[in-house]
Write a protein that holds these residues in place. Structure first.
Motif, PDB file in Angstrom:
ATOM      1  N   ILE A 245      21.115  10.170 -25.237  1.00 61.03           N
ATOM      2  CA  ILE A 245      20.934  10.377 -26.678  1.00 61.03           C
ATOM      3  C   ILE A 245      19.560   9.871 -27.107  1.00 61.03           C
ATOM      4  CG2 ILE A 245      21.739   9.609 -28.952  1.00 61.03           C
ATOM      5  CD1 ILE A 245      24.603   9.624 -27.714  1.00 61.03           C
ATOM      6  N   LYS A 246      19.163   8.717 -26.595  1.00 59.87           N
ATOM      7  CA  LYS A 246      17.824   8.197 -26.916  1.00 59.87           C
ATOM      8  C   LYS A 246      16.739   9.123 -26.385  1.00 59.87           C
ATOM      9  CE  LYS A 246      18.835   3.223 -27.057  1.00 59.87           C
ATOM     10  NZ  LYS A 246      18.578   1.916 -26.396  1.00 59.87           N
ATOM     11  N   SER A 247      16.925   9.583 -25.158  1.00 60.90           N
ATOM     12  CA  SER A 247      15.937  10.458 -24.537  1.00 60.90           C
ATOM     13  C   SER A 247      15.763  11.753 -25.322  1.00 60.90           C
ATOM     14  CB  SER A 247      16.357  10.772 -23.094  1.00 60.90           C
ATOM     15  OG  SER A 247      15.444  11.631 -22.460  1.00 60.90           O
ATOM     16  N   ALA A 248      16.859  12.211 -25.912  1.00 61.90           N
ATOM     17  CA  ALA A 248      16.811  13.445 -26.702  1.00 61.90           C
ATOM     18  C   ALA A 248      16.352  13.206 -28.134  1.00 61.90           C
ATOM     19  CB  ALA A 248      18.191  14.107 -26.708  1.00 61.90           C
ATOM     20  N   GLY A 249      16.112  11.955 -28.493  1.00 65.62           N
ATOM     21  CA  GLY A 249      15.691  11.648 -29.852  1.00 65.62           C
ATOM     22  C   GLY A 249      16.764  11.876 -30.887  1.00 65.62           C
ATOM     23  N   ARG A 250      18.035  11.650 -30.471  1.00 71.94           N
ATOM     24  CA  ARG A 250      19.149  11.944 -31.386  1.00 71.94           C
ATOM     25  C   ARG A 250      19.936  10.688 -31.761  1.00 71.94           C
ATOM     26  NH1 ARG A 250      22.381  17.184 -29.699  1.00 71.94           N
ATOM     27  NH2 ARG A 250      23.260  16.681 -31.747  1.00 71.94           N
ATOM     28  N   GLU A 251      19.248   9.533 -31.747  1.00 74.84           N
ATOM     29  CA  GLU A 251      19.907   8.303 -32.170  1.00 74.84           C
ATOM     30  C   GLU A 251      20.419   8.450 -33.600  1.00 74.84           C
ATOM     31  OE1 GLU A 251      16.774   8.582 -30.954  1.00 74.84           O
ATOM     32  OE2 GLU A 251      16.115   6.686 -30.047  1.00 74.84           O
ATOM     33  N   GLY A 252      21.645   7.974 -33.821  1.00 72.19           N
ATOM     34  CA  GLY A 252      22.238   8.040 -35.152  1.00 72.19           C
ATOM     35  C   GLY A 252      22.880   9.370 -35.473  1.00 72.19           C
ATOM     36  N   GLN A 253      22.683  10.374 -34.609  1.00 69.21           N
ATOM     37  CA  GLN A 253      23.242  11.695 -34.866  1.00 69.21           C
ATOM     38  C   GLN A 253      24.511  11.964 -34.050  1.00 69.21           C
ATOM     39  OE1 GLN A 253      20.227  14.755 -34.336  1.00 69.21           O
ATOM     40  NE2 GLN A 253      18.617  13.358 -35.009  1.00 69.21           N
ATOM     41  N   VAL A 254      24.659  11.269 -32.933  1.00 71.83           N
ATOM     42  CA  VAL A 254      25.795  11.484 -32.032  1.00 71.83           C
ATOM     43  C   VAL A 254      26.539  10.161 -31.854  1.00 71.83           C
ATOM     44  CG1 VAL A 254      26.550  12.277 -29.760  1.00 71.83           C
ATOM     45  CG2 VAL A 254      24.472  13.248 -30.808  1.00 71.83           C
ATOM     46  N   LYS A 255      27.786  10.146 -32.263  1.00 72.86           N
ATOM     47  CA  LYS A 255      28.590   8.931 -32.134  1.00 72.86           C
ATOM     48  C   LYS A 255      29.163   8.831 -30.716  1.00 72.86           C
ATOM     49  CE  LYS A 255      29.974   8.458 -36.973  1.00 72.86           C
ATOM     50  NZ  LYS A 255      29.170   7.249 -37.191  1.00 72.86           N
ATOM     51  N   VAL A 256      29.101   7.628 -30.151  1.00 70.54           N
ATOM     52  CA  VAL A 256      29.652   7.381 -28.821  1.00 70.54           C
ATOM     53  C   VAL A 256      30.837   6.431 -28.949  1.00 70.54           C
ATOM     54  CG1 VAL A 256      29.218   6.428 -26.518  1.00 70.54           C
ATOM     55  CG2 VAL A 256      27.413   7.711 -27.710  1.00 70.54           C
ATOM     56  N   VAL A 257      31.976   6.864 -28.448  1.00 68.56           N
ATOM     57  CA  VAL A 257      33.153   5.999 -28.358  1.00 68.56           C
ATOM     58  C   VAL A 257      33.440   5.795 -26.870  1.00 68.56           C
ATOM     59  CG1 VAL A 257      35.614   5.740 -28.845  1.00 68.56           C
ATOM     60  CG2 VAL A 257      34.099   6.752 -30.555  1.00 68.56           C
ATOM     61  N   GLY A 258      33.451   4.543 -26.455  1.00 70.38           N
ATOM     62  CA  GLY A 258      33.603   4.228 -25.044  1.00 70.38           C
ATOM     63  C   GLY A 258      34.980   3.702 -24.694  1.00 70.38           C
ATOM     64  N   PHE A 259      35.076   3.218 -23.460  1.00 69.27           N
ATOM     65  CA  PHE A 259      36.329   2.657 -22.954  1.00 69.27           C
ATOM     66  C   PHE A 259      35.963   1.552 -21.971  1.00 69.27           C
ATOM     67  CE2 PHE A 259      40.592   2.246 -21.648  1.00 69.27           C
ATOM     68  CZ  PHE A 259      41.422   3.137 -22.313  1.00 69.27           C
ATOM     69  N   ASN A 260      36.615   0.440 -22.091  1.00 69.39           N
ATOM     70  CA  ASN A 260      36.499  -0.746 -21.242  1.00 69.39           C
ATOM     71  C   ASN A 260      36.267  -1.996 -22.078  1.00 69.39           C
ATOM     72  OD1 ASN A 260      36.915   0.657 -18.859  1.00 69.39           O
ATOM     73  ND2 ASN A 260      35.189  -0.305 -17.783  1.00 69.39           N
ATOM     74  N   GLY A 261      35.208  -1.979 -22.920  1.00 73.58           N
ATOM     75  CA  GLY A 261      34.883  -3.190 -23.657  1.00 73.58           C
ATOM     76  C   GLY A 261      34.198  -4.221 -22.787  1.00 73.58           C
ATOM     77  N   ASP A 262      33.490  -3.761 -21.746  1.00 70.91           N
ATOM     78  CA  ASP A 262      32.760  -4.679 -20.871  1.00 70.91           C
ATOM     79  C   ASP A 262      31.633  -5.352 -21.641  1.00 70.91           C
ATOM     80  OD1 ASP A 262      34.338  -4.130 -18.683  1.00 70.91           O
ATOM     81  OD2 ASP A 262      32.997  -2.592 -17.864  1.00 70.91           O
ATOM     82  N   PRO A 263      31.171  -6.524 -21.161  1.00 71.29           N
ATOM     83  CA  PRO A 263      30.098  -7.234 -21.877  1.00 71.29           C
ATOM     84  C   PRO A 263      28.851  -6.393 -22.128  1.00 71.29           C
ATOM     85  CG  PRO A 263      31.100  -8.687 -20.260  1.00 71.29           C
ATOM     86  CD  PRO A 263      31.725  -7.335 -20.060  1.00 71.29           C
ATOM     87  N   VAL A 264      28.538  -5.467 -21.218  1.00 67.08           N
ATOM     88  CA  VAL A 264      27.340  -4.645 -21.395  1.00 67.08           C
ATOM     89  C   VAL A 264      27.442  -3.757 -22.624  1.00 67.08           C
ATOM     90  CG1 VAL A 264      28.152  -2.699 -19.980  1.00 67.08           C
ATOM     91  CG2 VAL A 264      25.703  -3.179 -20.140  1.00 67.08           C
ATOM     92  N   GLU A 265      28.658  -3.465 -23.085  1.00 62.71           N
ATOM     93  CA  GLU A 265      28.825  -2.590 -24.246  1.00 62.71           C
ATOM     94  C   GLU A 265      28.616  -3.315 -25.574  1.00 62.71           C
ATOM     95  OE1 GLU A 265      32.188   0.324 -24.154  1.00 62.71           O
ATOM     96  OE2 GLU A 265      32.749  -0.814 -22.369  1.00 62.71           O
ATOM     97  N   LEU A 266      28.861  -4.605 -25.585  1.00 63.92           N
ATOM     98  CA  LEU A 266      28.890  -5.313 -26.866  1.00 63.92           C
ATOM     99  C   LEU A 266      27.549  -5.296 -27.600  1.00 63.92           C
ATOM    100  CD1 LEU A 266      31.293  -8.265 -25.954  1.00 63.92           C
ATOM    101  CD2 LEU A 266      31.793  -5.862 -26.533  1.00 63.92           C
ATOM    102  N   PRO A 267      26.418  -5.521 -26.916  1.00 61.00           N
ATOM    103  CA  PRO A 267      25.137  -5.397 -27.629  1.00 61.00           C
ATOM    104  C   PRO A 267      24.881  -3.978 -28.142  1.00 61.00           C
ATOM    105  CG  PRO A 267      24.851  -6.593 -25.564  1.00 61.00           C
ATOM    106  CD  PRO A 267      26.224  -5.997 -25.526  1.00 61.00           C
ATOM    107  N   MET A 268      25.399  -2.970 -27.430  1.00 61.30           N
ATOM    108  CA  MET A 268      25.219  -1.592 -27.892  1.00 61.30           C
ATOM    109  C   MET A 268      26.018  -1.327 -29.155  1.00 61.30           C
ATOM    110  SD  MET A 268      24.926   0.713 -24.406  1.00 61.30           S
ATOM    111  CE  MET A 268      26.405   0.122 -23.594  1.00 61.30           C
ATOM    112  N   ILE A 269      27.182  -1.952 -29.264  1.00 54.96           N
ATOM    113  CA  ILE A 269      27.959  -1.818 -30.502  1.00 54.96           C
ATOM    114  C   ILE A 269      27.250  -2.550 -31.634  1.00 54.96           C
ATOM    115  CG2 ILE A 269      30.129  -2.436 -31.643  1.00 54.96           C
ATOM    116  CD1 ILE A 269      31.528  -2.009 -28.952  1.00 54.96           C
ATOM    117  N   ALA A 270      26.750  -3.749 -31.339  1.00 50.31           N
ATOM    118  CA  ALA A 270      26.035  -4.530 -32.354  1.00 50.31           C
ATOM    119  C   ALA A 270      24.804  -3.785 -32.858  1.00 50.31           C
ATOM    120  CB  ALA A 270      25.636  -5.892 -31.785  1.00 50.31           C
ATOM    121  N   GLY A 271      24.135  -3.050 -31.958  1.00 48.67           N
ATOM    122  CA  GLY A 271      22.922  -2.324 -32.334  1.00 48.67           C
ATOM    123  C   GLY A 271      23.165  -0.924 -32.848  1.00 48.67           C
ATOM    124  N   GLY A 272      24.433  -0.503 -32.907  1.00 50.36           N
ATOM    125  CA  GLY A 272      24.757   0.811 -33.433  1.00 50.36           C
ATOM    126  C   GLY A 272      24.585   1.953 -32.456  1.00 50.36           C
TER     127      GLY A 272
END
Length: 336
Positions: A245-272
């Motif tokens: 999404i970042k590479s395509a320049g579409r930040e904020g346009q495509v919502k991502v819902v994940g699965f796991n809740g691993d620590p690596v995901e938490l900063p991504m949720i905090a940053g939107g």
């Protein structure tokens, strides 16, 4: 004094053969094992054959096994399989030969389980399968409620897009073909959105790894310029989707819902970058695996969610920006 029961070489060989030809796919078995009078050795020791300790999910699972054992004042031996089916077979056999009282396995290839289970049962050792998938006459199978997680992800998209008009196009990035937990997460997600005129699942591709998910998300975005959301069914898929999404320049346009809740995901949720994740609780599952193993050793029946398949399903929860801080506090308090 520990009582050791050697694993017959033919069983180890059979396990290796199964591991070598397995596809990595599996479905929950019937749990049809006859009742065995399990034997607690002295001292009582739990063996855990873990998928791969470089994975955050299984690091948390192993921590939960250790914590559950510590609460009961018993020992734990951990064998790291390092994503190698052959190493898992030999490591499980070694745990059995060390005189453990119960075996917990997070299998790399569930089709290699039957021979290991047979060897454990010969030594009067119960086998608790921790996630991934099962085969053979296991004694208990513990996993996240993946189907409910898929429904929660669908509900989150529905809520997130409630003020949008028109059809919302969703892409799905799944796990390797045949991996049961991934199929459950996707099947229930699609079933929850089936018939809803506001949603259309326009693409389903395999990710599994970060690079694989990056390529899958790129293909989805290129084929669907108006893609509204991506459902990524593990944290590697989330990372790949966010990168695409970042590479395509579409930040904020495509919502991502994940699965796991691993620590690596938490900063991504905090940053939107990631809107939400269906969070599992591997630490809690690890503790439950120890509790279940001890119940089996004591001749008790665990509180199976599904007695016919000897399955215990562990609850999952949606984590987004609104409850992220509370979730982080929960993780910190669990592991102190």
């Amino acid at each position: 004094m520990k009582l050791k029961s050697a694993v017959p070489a033919v069983l180890v060989a059979a396990s290796l053969l199964l591991a070598g030809c397995a596809s990595g796919a599996d479905t929950a078995g019937s749990g049809s094992a006859e009742r065995i009078e399990f034997q607690a050795k002295d001292p009582v020791t739990i063996g855990y054959s873990v998928f791969d300790l470089t994975e955050p999910y299984f690091q948390a699972y192993a921590a939960g096994v250790k914590a559950g054992a510590a609460q009961e004042g018993i020992e734990v031996l951990i064998a790291d399989s390092k994503s190698s089916p052959q190493l898992q077979v030999s490591g499980s056999a070694d745990l059995i030969n060390q005189g453990i009282s119960a075996l917990v396995v997070s299998p790399i290839q569930p089709s290699a389980l039957p021979a290991t289970i047979s060897a454990a049962h010969q030594a009067k050792i119960p086998v608790v399968v921790g996630d991934v998938g099962v085969e053979g006459d296991y004694d208990a199978y513990i996993l996240s409620d993946n189907a409910d997680g898929g429904r929660q992800a669908a509900d989150y998209f529905r809520s997130a897009f409630k003020d949008r008009s028109g059809e919302q196009k969703i892409g799905v990035i799944g796990l390797a073909p045949g991996v049961v937990v991934g199929e459950e997460r996707i099947d229930s997600f699609e079933a929850a959105l089936d018939g809803d005129p506001n949603f259309d699942v326009v693409s389903k591709l395999t990710g599994q790894t970060v690079d694989g998910a990056f390529k899958a998300a790129q293909d989805m975005l290129n084929a669907n310029p108006d893609l509204a959301g991506i459902y990524a069914v593990n944290s590697n898929n989330v990372q790949g989707a966010v990168r695409a999404i970042k590479s395509a320049g579409r930040e904020g346009q495509v919502k991502v819902v994940g699965f796991n809740g691993d620590p690596v995901e938490l900063p991504m949720i905090a940053g939107g970058e990631e809107s939400a994740t269906v969070a599992q609780d591997p630490y809690g599952q690890g503790k439950l695996a120890v509790k279940t193993a001890l119940e089996l050793l004591n001749g008790q029946n665990p509180a199976y969610t599904d007695p016919a398949t000897r399955t215990l399903r562990f609850p999952v929860e949606i984590v987004d920006a609104d409850n992220l801080d509370a979730y982080r506090e929960k993780l910190t308090s669990e592991q102190q």
